[in-house]
Design a protein around this motif. Structure first.
Motif, PDB file in Angstrom:
ATOM      1  N   PRO A  56       0.603  -1.280  -0.109  1.00 29.56           N
ATOM      2  CA  PRO A  56      -0.028   0.228   0.011  1.00 29.56           C
ATOM      3  C   PRO A  56       0.716   1.290   0.126  1.00 29.56           C
ATOM      4  CG  PRO A  56      -0.857  -1.523   1.592  1.00 29.56           C
ATOM      5  CD  PRO A  56       0.564  -2.414   1.134  1.00 29.56           C
ATOM      6  N   LEU A  57       2.007   1.331   0.548  1.00 25.40           N
ATOM      7  CA  LEU A  57       2.796   2.327   0.533  1.00 25.40           C
ATOM      8  C   LEU A  57       3.704   2.578  -0.750  1.00 25.40           C
ATOM      9  CD1 LEU A  57       4.241   2.194   4.203  1.00 25.40           C
ATOM     10  CD2 LEU A  57       2.326   3.321   3.469  1.00 25.40           C
ATOM     11  N   ILE A  58       4.139   1.442  -1.289  1.00 26.89           N
ATOM     12  CA  ILE A  58       4.952   1.257  -2.611  1.00 26.89           C
ATOM     13  C   ILE A  58       4.171   1.650  -3.849  1.00 26.89           C
ATOM     14  CG2 ILE A  58       6.523   0.254  -3.915  1.00 26.89           C
ATOM     15  CD1 ILE A  58       7.269  -1.450  -1.482  1.00 26.89           C
ATOM     16  N   ALA A  59       2.917   0.964  -3.939  1.00 28.13           N
ATOM     17  CA  ALA A  59       2.109   0.924  -5.069  1.00 28.13           C
ATOM     18  C   ALA A  59       1.615   2.508  -5.487  1.00 28.13           C
ATOM     19  CB  ALA A  59       0.892   0.210  -4.883  1.00 28.13           C
ATOM     20  N   PRO A  60       2.019   3.048  -6.732  1.00 20.81           N
ATOM     21  CA  PRO A  60       1.948   4.140  -7.056  1.00 20.81           C
ATOM     22  C   PRO A  60       0.146   4.402  -7.533  1.00 20.81           C
ATOM     23  CG  PRO A  60       2.608   3.060  -8.908  1.00 20.81           C
ATOM     24  CD  PRO A  60       2.798   2.017  -7.803  1.00 20.81           C
ATOM     25  N   HIS A  61      -0.486   3.309  -7.501  1.00 24.03           N
ATOM     26  CA  HIS A  61      -1.918   3.634  -8.050  1.00 24.03           C
ATOM     27  C   HIS A  61      -2.678   2.642  -7.309  1.00 24.03           C
ATOM     28  CE1 HIS A  61      -0.953   6.273 -11.330  1.00 24.03           C
ATOM     29  NE2 HIS A  61       0.036   5.499 -11.575  1.00 24.03           N
ATOM     30  N   ASP A  62      -3.884   2.793  -7.231  1.00 20.61           N
ATOM     31  CA  ASP A  62      -4.879   1.538  -6.808  1.00 20.61           C
ATOM     32  C   ASP A  62      -5.233   0.477  -7.953  1.00 20.61           C
ATOM     33  OD1 ASP A  62      -7.040   0.154  -5.947  1.00 20.61           O
ATOM     34  OD2 ASP A  62      -8.530   1.696  -5.827  1.00 20.61           O
ATOM     35  N   PRO A  63      -4.643  -0.747  -7.397  1.00 18.30           N
ATOM     36  CA  PRO A  63      -4.512  -1.662  -8.308  1.00 18.30           C
ATOM     37  C   PRO A  63      -5.936  -2.145  -9.083  1.00 18.30           C
ATOM     38  CG  PRO A  63      -4.702  -2.656  -6.087  1.00 18.30           C
ATOM     39  CD  PRO A  63      -4.630  -1.153  -5.969  1.00 18.30           C
ATOM     40  N   ALA A  64      -7.173  -1.684  -8.697  1.00 23.66           N
ATOM     41  CA  ALA A  64      -8.203  -1.945  -9.274  1.00 23.66           C
ATOM     42  C   ALA A  64      -8.856  -0.865  -9.839  1.00 23.66           C
ATOM     43  CB  ALA A  64      -9.645  -2.232  -7.868  1.00 23.66           C
ATOM     44  N   ALA A  65      -8.129   0.410  -9.786  1.00 17.82           N
ATOM     45  CA  ALA A  65      -8.725   1.640 -10.698  1.00 17.82           C
ATOM     46  C   ALA A  65      -8.490   1.683 -12.029  1.00 17.82           C
ATOM     47  CB  ALA A  65      -7.800   2.869 -10.185  1.00 17.82           C
ATOM     48  N   GLN A  66      -9.489   1.663 -12.891  1.00 18.42           N
ATOM     49  CA  GLN A  66      -9.658   1.658 -14.077  1.00 18.42           C
ATOM     50  C   GLN A  66      -9.632   3.119 -14.846  1.00 18.42           C
ATOM     51  OE1 GLN A  66     -13.187  -0.977 -15.403  1.00 18.42           O
ATOM     52  NE2 GLN A  66     -12.240  -2.279 -13.689  1.00 18.42           N
ATOM     53  N   SER A  67      -9.224   2.899 -16.001  1.00 16.81           N
ATOM     54  CA  SER A  67      -8.962   4.185 -16.916  1.00 16.81           C
ATOM     55  C   SER A  67      -9.129   3.659 -18.608  1.00 16.81           C
ATOM     56  CB  SER A  67      -7.716   4.865 -16.609  1.00 16.81           C
ATOM     57  OG  SER A  67      -7.885   6.145 -17.652  1.00 16.81           O
ATOM     58  N   VAL A  68     -10.269   3.863 -19.007  1.00 14.77           N
ATOM     59  CA  VAL A  68     -10.475   3.429 -20.477  1.00 14.77           C
ATOM     60  C   VAL A  68      -9.585   4.274 -21.270  1.00 14.77           C
ATOM     61  CG1 VAL A  68     -12.109   3.446 -22.448  1.00 14.77           C
ATOM     62  CG2 VAL A  68     -12.740   2.873 -20.082  1.00 14.77           C
ATOM     63  N   MET A  69      -9.360   5.468 -20.931  1.00 22.37           N
ATOM     64  CA  MET A  69      -8.388   6.404 -21.590  1.00 22.37           C
ATOM     65  C   MET A  69      -6.734   5.951 -21.761  1.00 22.37           C
ATOM     66  SD  MET A  69     -10.438   8.413 -23.167  1.00 22.37           S
ATOM     67  CE  MET A  69      -9.318   9.286 -24.009  1.00 22.37           C
ATOM     68  N   ALA A  70      -6.432   5.228 -20.707  1.00 20.00           N
ATOM     69  CA  ALA A  70      -5.181   4.666 -20.456  1.00 20.00           C
ATOM     70  C   ALA A  70      -5.114   3.125 -20.778  1.00 20.00           C
ATOM     71  CB  ALA A  70      -4.556   5.012 -19.149  1.00 20.00           C
ATOM     72  N   ARG A  71      -5.917   2.598 -21.386  1.00 15.92           N
ATOM     73  CA  ARG A  71      -5.810   1.142 -21.608  1.00 15.92           C
ATOM     74  C   ARG A  71      -4.651   0.608 -22.564  1.00 15.92           C
ATOM     75  NH1 ARG A  71      -8.653  -1.311 -25.833  1.00 15.92           N
ATOM     76  NH2 ARG A  71      -9.378  -3.051 -24.701  1.00 15.92           N
ATOM     77  N   LEU A  72      -3.970  -0.527 -22.480  1.00 18.41           N
ATOM     78  CA  LEU A  72      -2.968  -1.087 -22.931  1.00 18.41           C
ATOM     79  C   LEU A  72      -1.676   0.001 -23.432  1.00 18.41           C
ATOM     80  CD1 LEU A  72      -5.130  -3.278 -25.313  1.00 18.41           C
ATOM     81  CD2 LEU A  72      -3.549  -3.997 -23.430  1.00 18.41           C
ATOM     82  N   LYS A  73      -1.439   0.842 -22.336  1.00 21.38           N
ATOM     83  CA  LYS A  73      -0.168   1.640 -22.560  1.00 21.38           C
ATOM     84  C   LYS A  73       1.002   0.737 -22.279  1.00 21.38           C
ATOM     85  CE  LYS A  73      -2.225   5.533 -23.651  1.00 21.38           C
ATOM     86  NZ  LYS A  73      -2.291   6.314 -24.889  1.00 21.38           N
ATOM     87  N   PRO A  74       2.036   0.894 -23.061  1.00 20.74           N
ATOM     88  CA  PRO A  74       3.306  -0.024 -22.923  1.00 20.74           C
ATOM     89  C   PRO A  74       4.072   0.661 -21.849  1.00 20.74           C
ATOM     90  CG  PRO A  74       3.510   1.915 -24.595  1.00 20.74           C
ATOM     91  CD  PRO A  74       2.162   1.719 -24.287  1.00 20.74           C
ATOM     92  N   PRO A  75       5.020  -0.091 -21.425  1.00 23.26           N
ATOM     93  CA  PRO A  75       6.191   0.466 -20.329  1.00 23.26           C
ATOM     94  C   PRO A  75       6.559   1.625 -20.432  1.00 23.26           C
ATOM     95  CG  PRO A  75       6.326  -1.926 -20.606  1.00 23.26           C
ATOM     96  CD  PRO A  75       5.466  -1.301 -21.756  1.00 23.26           C
ATOM     97  N   ILE A  76       7.212   2.347 -19.527  1.00 23.07           N
ATOM     98  CA  ILE A  76       7.813   3.516 -19.457  1.00 23.07           C
ATOM     99  C   ILE A  76       8.782   3.850 -20.577  1.00 23.07           C
ATOM    100  CG2 ILE A  76       9.289   3.652 -17.655  1.00 23.07           C
ATOM    101  CD1 ILE A  76       7.926   6.312 -16.668  1.00 23.07           C
ATOM    102  N   TRP A  77       9.457   2.850 -20.670  1.00 23.30           N
ATOM    103  CA  TRP A  77      10.620   2.901 -21.632  1.00 23.30           C
ATOM    104  C   TRP A  77      10.383   2.815 -23.223  1.00 23.30           C
ATOM    105  CZ3 TRP A  77      10.139  -1.212 -18.321  1.00 23.30           C
ATOM    106  CH2 TRP A  77       9.777  -2.287 -18.504  1.00 23.30           C
ATOM    107  N   MET A  78       8.906   2.597 -23.592  1.00 24.00           N
ATOM    108  CA  MET A  78       8.496   2.546 -25.033  1.00 24.00           C
ATOM    109  C   MET A  78       7.855   3.803 -25.315  1.00 24.00           C
ATOM    110  SD  MET A  78       7.483  -1.602 -24.894  1.00 24.00           S
ATOM    111  CE  MET A  78       6.865  -1.561 -26.714  1.00 24.00           C
ATOM    112  N   ASP A  79       7.861   3.832 -26.495  1.00 31.18           N
ATOM    113  CA  ASP A  79       6.826   5.059 -27.150  1.00 31.18           C
ATOM    114  C   ASP A  79       5.545   4.664 -26.861  1.00 31.18           C
ATOM    115  OD1 ASP A  79       9.251   5.840 -28.030  1.00 31.18           O
ATOM    116  OD2 ASP A  79       9.222   5.359 -30.157  1.00 31.18           O
TER     117      ASP A  79
END
Length: 322
Positions: A56-79
């Motif tokens: 709970p202290l390390i996780a940057p987001h709620d694991p169950a929080a959904q966002s249709v606008m951010a779906r299937l975004k790649p890892p941070i090192w990818m375009d």
């Protein structure tokens, strides 16, 4: 006449007590460091436990929080990655890194609970069967044989489907399906220990059965049971992941690694990250446990320790001659 100050004595005593209490830990780490693979496995497991405890202290987001606008975004090192999502997002826009952290909690909770329940019941049944012998031993071992003959995965799936999937159900069903392993191992060790002189001497002088089991037999079971419990830990992690993958394990909105793999399998051709990172977490955890268990088996068996010592001495002599 000189006066000796005693104000520093309690502090000195406290330091000495602290050093004495930390000495076993230092010896453990020093011996483990000699086996680099075992040390790496142990370090990963310690990191995993810390991550699960402080998720709970390390996780940057709620694991169950959904966002249709951010779906299937790649890892941070990818375009095309989304800011703040280190390992990307899944098909519902949930943060994969946060779900990995919380998934570790589910996997460790289930595995520890199952090993504790199955181990406690199995060890008790094995002690009774091995020490009492006769009809008691025959009855317990026939029950073990019947349950071993029944396919374990099929039994687990059947019970979970009948009772209903949940975390509690998984723990109870997996414990019910795995207690026989501990019983067989403990029974065999106890039957061999009963023939040793120190057990026979304790029986001759009139020691009660409970005292013989607790004081003389149980200490000799610690090393093999530690190794067995750690190895069974890997089987439970894989079993929990398999059940969650089939939809019979941890249920949403909770998360687990197997559940994440199941959710990402339909998108693996267009987005590899939702299924890859949970799969890597499972693989690395199982590998780390096996590496540490291999070191533990060697370090707790005198014969294996002698072999390792002989190999080390031979290697040192060869280097000296060279």
């Amino acid at each position: 006449m000189t006066i000796t100050s005693t104000s520093s004595l309690p502090e000195t005593t406290l330091k000495q007590g602290l050093l004495m209490s930390l000495a076993p830990v230092g010896r453990f780490l020093s011996e483990l460091w000699r086996d680099k693979a075992g040390f790496a496995g142990f370090a990963f497991l310690v990191l995993l436990v810390l991550v699960a405890l402080f998720a709970p202290l390390i996780a940057p987001h709620d694991p169950a929080a959904q966002s249709v606008m951010a779906r299937l975004k790649p890892p941070i090192w990818m375009d095309g990655s989304a800011p703040g999502h280190l390992l990307g997002t899944d098909m519902l826009g949930r943060d994969i890194f946060s779900r990995l952290l919380y998934g570790a909690r589910s996997s460790l909770l289930v595995s520890v609970s199952v090993v504790a329940l199955a181990g406690s019941f199995g060890v008790m049944a094995g002690l009774i069967a091995g020490y009492k012998g006769g009809l008691t031993d025959a009855l317990i071992m026939r029950i073990v044989d019947v349950q071993v003959a029944f396919p374990g995965l099929l039994l687990t799936l059947l019970l979970v489907a009948v009772i209903g999937p949940s975390t509690t159900t998984i723990i109870v069903v997996l414990a019910f399906s795995n207690w026989m392993i501990y019983t067989r191992v403990v029974r065999g060790i106890v039957m061999s220990l009963r023939q040793t002189p120190f057990i026979e001497a304790a029986e001759v002088v009139g020691c009660k059965s409970s005292r013989i089991i607790i004081k003389h037999i149980l200490p000799n079971l610690i090393a093999p049971l530690l190794t067995l419990g750690i190895l069974e830990f890997t089987n439970i992690i894989l079993a929990e992941a398999a059940l969650s993958f089939l939809g019979l394990g941890v249920q949403p909105p909770a998360t687990s690694w197997g559940l994440d793999v199941a959710g990402g399998k339909n998108y693996m051709m267009i987005a590899w990250w939702p299924i890859t990172f949970p799969g890597l977490a499972i693989a690395m955890t199982v590998l780390s446990i096996n590496l540490f268990a291999n070191w533990l088996r060697v370090s707790t068996e005198p014969a294996e320790r002698e072999k390792r010592y002989a190999r080390g001495r031979a290697a040192k002599m060869r280097r000296t001659k060279a």
